[in-house]
Design an enzyme around this catalytic site. Structure first.
Site, short mmCIF file in Angstrom:
data_model
loop_
_atom_site.label_atom_id
_atom_site.label_comp_id
_atom_site.label_asym_id
_atom_site.label_seq_id
_atom_site.Cartn_x
_atom_site.Cartn_y
_atom_site.Cartn_z
N ASN A 296 9.05 -5.68 4.00
CA ASN A 296 8.64 -4.49 4.69
C ASN A 296 7.79 -4.74 6.11
O ASN A 296 7.39 -5.93 6.35
CB ASN A 296 7.58 -3.97 3.84
CG ASN A 296 6.99 -2.76 4.44
OD1 ASN A 296 7.71 -1.75 4.86
ND2 ASN A 296 5.80 -2.40 4.37
N HIS B 81 4.86 -3.28 8.33
CA HIS B 81 3.72 -2.09 8.39
C HIS B 81 2.99 -2.18 9.57
O HIS B 81 2.76 -3.36 10.21
CB HIS B 81 3.01 -2.55 7.04
CG HIS B 81 1.83 -1.33 7.02
ND1 HIS B 81 2.06 0.02 6.52
CD2 HIS B 81 0.57 -1.36 7.26
CE1 HIS B 81 0.82 0.76 6.52
NE2 HIS B 81 -0.09 0.01 7.08
N THR C 247 5.52 -6.44 -2.65
CA THR C 247 4.96 -6.59 -4.17
C THR C 247 4.61 -5.08 -4.75
O THR C 247 4.65 -4.09 -3.76
CB THR C 247 3.65 -7.35 -4.34
OG1 THR C 247 2.60 -6.48 -3.64
CG2 THR C 247 3.75 -8.64 -3.54
N ASP D 251 1.86 -1.64 0.54
CA ASP D 251 1.57 -2.67 1.85
C ASP D 251 0.93 -3.66 1.54
O ASP D 251 -0.25 -3.98 2.13
CB ASP D 251 0.96 -1.55 2.87
CG ASP D 251 1.65 -0.30 3.14
OD1 ASP D 251 3.05 -0.51 3.41
OD2 ASP D 251 1.13 1.00 3.48
N GLU E 144 7.08 -4.64 16.86
CA GLU E 144 7.79 -4.68 15.57
C GLU E 144 9.18 -4.97 15.80
O GLU E 144 9.71 -5.95 15.17
CB GLU E 144 7.57 -3.24 15.16
CG GLU E 144 6.30 -2.96 14.67
CD GLU E 144 6.21 -1.25 13.97
OE1 GLU E 144 7.38 -1.21 13.15
OE2 GLU E 144 5.30 -0.66 14.23
C1 GAR Z 1 7.49 1.75 12.25
O1 GAR Z 1 6.19 1.79 13.06
C2 GAR Z 1 7.13 1.17 11.03
O2 GAR Z 1 6.16 -0.05 11.08
C3 GAR Z 1 6.45 2.27 10.12
O3 GAR Z 1 7.28 3.41 10.44
C4 GAR Z 1 7.72 3.12 11.54
C5 GAR Z 1 9.17 3.34 11.61
O4 GAR Z 1 10.10 3.26 12.89
N1 GAR Z 1 6.46 1.81 8.66
C6 GAR Z 1 5.51 2.40 8.02
O5 GAR Z 1 4.59 3.07 8.40
C7 GAR Z 1 5.75 1.96 6.61
N2 GAR Z 1 4.27 1.89 5.77
P1 GAR Z 1 11.47 3.30 12.96
O6 GAR Z 1 11.96 4.19 11.67
O7 GAR Z 1 11.95 3.51 14.33
O8 GAR Z 1 11.74 1.82 12.67
#
Ligand code: GAR
Length: 208
Positions: free
Chosen positions: A107, A109, A141, A145, A174
């Site tokens: 994942n 986060h 897990t 998160d 990311e």
């Molecule tokens: C990203 O910033 C990711 O880290 C977050 O959502 C966004 C998705 O962007 N994820 C979470 O918050 C999960 N807990 P994307 O759809 O453009 O990849």
């Protein structure tokens, strides 16, 4: 050739980055399916335009949380993945769902875990006066998160940052760390020892 299935809920920019880098760098892997829990998830279009199988398992039409998890697992397992990726997948998954994929499910986060699990990470980091923000790629897990950390990116918080500006700078990182972590996984370069992830070649697991 490792088979990757990616779960998304919306935009799918992390999924795009992974598909792109996998193709550009010739990983020993292929993204074989992208599955969304929302029919309107924008990322589905990118995937189907790339010839990747797509599916929707709509959480709103599922009879229960357990029924959703079971339908999702069936849609995933139809593609026999070696690696399952959550990429902006905004549903909490139950323990019965997670267990069979443990060790082969990652994942991303948008916080420096274990700080700020859950939603609204950037707002919470700003409200806490954090000077450093970032993102974390981790093995999944059953705890939300949480799990062995593969890689983190750190971003300095600016005095004039708001939720959007901070989110945008973190998101750019990311798109670097998630593909890299996935590449390491498919190339067999990660080992989890006592809850800590080691990159077997000693590559830096921190992007600053
Ligand atoms: C990203 O910033 C990711 O880290 C977050 O959502 C966004 C998705 O962007 N994820 C979470 O918050 C999960 N807990 P994307 O759809 O453009 O990849």
């Amino acid at each position: 050739m490792k088979r990757i299935v990616i779960l998304i809920s919306g935009r799918g920019s992390n999924m795009e980055a992974i598909v792109q880098r996998c193709a550009d760098e010739g990983w020993p892997a292929a993204v074989v399916a992208v599955i969304a829990n929302r029919p309107e998830a924008a990322g589905l279009r990118f995937a189907s335009e790339r010839g990747i199988a797509t599916a929707v398992v709509d959480h709103q039409t599922a009879a229960s949380r357990e029924a959703f998890d079971a339908a999702l697992a069936a849609a995933i397992d139809a593609h026999a993945p070696d690696l399952l990726l959550l990429a902006g997948f905004m549903r909490v998954l139950g323990e019965a769902f997670v267990r069979p994929y443990e060790g082969r499910m990652l994942n991303i986060h948008p916080s420096l875990l274990p700080a700020f699990p859950g939603l609204h990470t950037h707002r919470r980091a700003l409200e806490a006066g954090c000077k450093l923000a970032g993102a974390t790629v981790h093995f999944v897990t059953p705890q939300l998160d949480h799990g062995p950390i593969v890689m983190q990116s750190a971003v300095a918080v600016r005095a004039d940052d708001d939720e959007q500006t901070l989110a945008a700078r973190v998101l750019a990182t990311e798109h670097v760390i998630y593909p890299l972590a996935v590449r390491w996984f498919v190339e067999g370069r990660l080992r989890v020892e006592g809850g800590v992830v080691r990159q077997l070649q000693g590559a830096s697991q921190l992007l600053v």
